[in-house]
Scaffold this active site. Structure first.
Site, PDB file in Angstrom:
ATOM      1  N   PHE A 129       1.953  -4.337  -0.176  1.00 12.09           N
ATOM      2  CA  PHE A 129       2.163  -3.365  -1.252  1.00 12.09           C
ATOM      3  C   PHE A 129       3.414  -3.761  -2.013  1.00 12.09           C
ATOM      4  CE2 PHE A 129       3.985   0.428  -3.183  1.00 12.09           C
ATOM      5  CZ  PHE A 129       2.915   0.857  -3.939  1.00 12.09           C
ATOM      6  N   ASP A 214       9.924  -9.029  -0.574  1.00  7.02           N
ATOM      7  CA  ASP A 214       9.930  -7.656  -1.059  1.00  7.02           C
ATOM      8  C   ASP A 214      10.581  -6.809   0.027  1.00  7.02           C
ATOM      9  OD1 ASP A 214       9.495  -5.055  -1.788  1.00  7.02           O
ATOM     10  OD2 ASP A 214       7.403  -5.336  -2.390  1.00  7.02           O
ATOM     11  N   LYS A 243      14.296   1.807  -3.348  1.00  8.06           N
ATOM     12  CA  LYS A 243      14.313   2.879  -2.340  1.00  8.06           C
ATOM     13  C   LYS A 243      15.725   3.217  -1.837  1.00  8.06           C
ATOM     14  CE  LYS A 243       9.505   3.149  -1.322  1.00  8.06           C
ATOM     15  NZ  LYS A 243       8.561   2.062  -1.452  1.00  8.06           N
TER      16      LYS A 243
END
Ligand SMILES: *Cc1c(COP(=O)(O)O)cnc(C)c1O
Length: 395
Positions: A129, A214, A243
């Protein structure tokens, strides 16, 4: 009739009005222990007084200027991230997907300015993702996220998770690099096999490819290191962060080596809001707290205690829980029962957790949780498991 907020989310019917540390309070005053942390975002809990004061102070001075001018907060935060990592330079964004876009563009430009524009493809992994923009859904490769959104952005070759031979087979004259999450978050806290990232590093070095990480979810202390790659004996060329980096204030960053950034010269990339003074003030405050002596040791200690508690749940409720996964405070309980209903039952008991593709309860609490919060979490989890166990015996 279409609701006023575009209904792209299946939202739980609860609205929070206030937060304090690892707790949230809803409109009725009910308290929830938040082990979802806004999907691994609120790394320092809710309304941390130090972050609130940093944001307040900046908000009274200056909100936005533009990347047409120097932004001192960017310069200081970039220097600190460089000091803490493999990187030589940083581009600031507003989100994880934008940090990924910058990472992908940087990789393509690198080969372009080195005279190999045909090298534009990235090898990615099943279950990945990377965000919800057109390029990042193509990189992630999930059919559910791609369906109906027109021609898939070209340039991504997906191989089975953790399959090194498949990586070698997929690499060719059009390959620019390899993109991977050290631990797949959205799919279900799936940790890459031991040594895999190091083998990818060696393969990239031998083949002139770039390695892109990532770390939007795994980065910023989540796994007990500032960055997850630190446990892997390797470094990437390019890394996306978001995040936890803003502790709840929306921003992201793309970290690069000088070599990988060769093509990213003036005019090649931009963002109106990226690296604005508010985000940078909060980002610097987040780093003040995360680099305080003992902070990451505490995350590792708490994470390992939590993992022990979860292992006990697994042995006590083997018909409900099937597996415990993860590292630091990025943990997951794989279930035999449907995870969405389990998470709803947990919420009824006053605890929040997040689901994942692979029938799993993601436990990604604020990194500041202590033993008392773990106990409370394990009680709620055990009670929910016991409910399922009682149901099973009654049948
Ligand atoms: C959340 C996430 C993203 C996307 O971040 P947004 O801020 O939602 O764009 C990308 N990659 C990973 C690994 C993530 O967990």
């Amino acid at each position: 009739m279409i609701p006023p907020v575009l209904p792209t989310y299946n939202r739980a019917d609860v609205a929070f009005v206030r937060g304090e540390g690892p707790y949230l309070f809803d409109e009725t005053g009910k308290r929830y222990l938040d082990f979802g942390a806004g999907i691994a975002v609120n790394a320092l809990g809710h309304a941390h007084p130090y972050l609130v004061s940093a944001l307040k102070a900046q908000s009274e001075m200056l909100w936005h200027t533009s990347n047409l001018y120097r932004v001192p907060g960017q310069e200081s935060l970039a220097r600190r991230l460089i000091e803490l990592s493999f990187a030589d330079s940083v581009f600031f964004t507003n989100s994880g997907a934008e940090a990924m876009e910058c990472a992908i563009k940087t990789a393509r430009r690198y080969h372009y300015v080195n005279g190999a524009p045909e090298r534009y493809r990235l090898i990615t992994f099943e279950g990945a993702f990377h965000g919800r923009t057109l390029a990042t859904i193509a990189a992630g490769g999930s059919p559910k996220y791609l369906e109906g959104f027109g021609p898939k952005v070209d340039g991504f070759d997906q191989v089975p998770f953790g399959d090194f031979e498949a990586v070698k087979r997929a690499a060719g004259p059009h390959t620019a690099g390899i993109l991977i999450e050290p631990i797949q978050g959205e799919y279900g806290v799936r940790v890459t096999p031991p040594g895999f990232l190091k083998r990818l590093r060696e393969f990239c070095d031998a083949s002139g490819l770039l390695l892109l990480l990532d770390e939007v979810q795994t980065g910023m202390g989540r796994t007990g290191r500032m960055f997850a790659y630190e446990d892997e004996g390797m470094t990437p060329d390019i890394m996306a962060l978001a995040k936890g980096i803003g502790g709840g204030f929306p921003f992201g960053a793309c970290l690069v080596t000088e070599k990988a950034a060769k093509g990213m010269v003036a005019g090649t990339h931009g963002s109106t809001y990226g690296g604005n003074p508010l985000a940078m003030a909060v980002g610097n405050a987040v780093l003040d707290l995360m680099t305080a002596p003992g902070f990451l040791e505490q995350v590792r200690r708490t994470g390992s205690h939590f993992q022990q508690h979860l292992a006990m749940l697994l042995s006590e409720y083997p018909h409900v829980v099937s597996e415990v996964r993860g590292r630091g405070l990025m943990l997951g309980l794989k279930l035999h029962v449907p995870a969405p209903a389990f998470i709803a039952a947990l919420r009824e008991r006053g605890m929040l957790a997040v689901g994942a593709t692979e029938n799993l309860v993601r436990l990604v609490p604020p990194l500041i949780v202590g033993e008392e919060h773990l106990r409370e979490a394990v009680e709620a989890l055990a009670a929910t498991c016991a409910g399922y166990e009682a149901e099973r015996k009654a049948v």
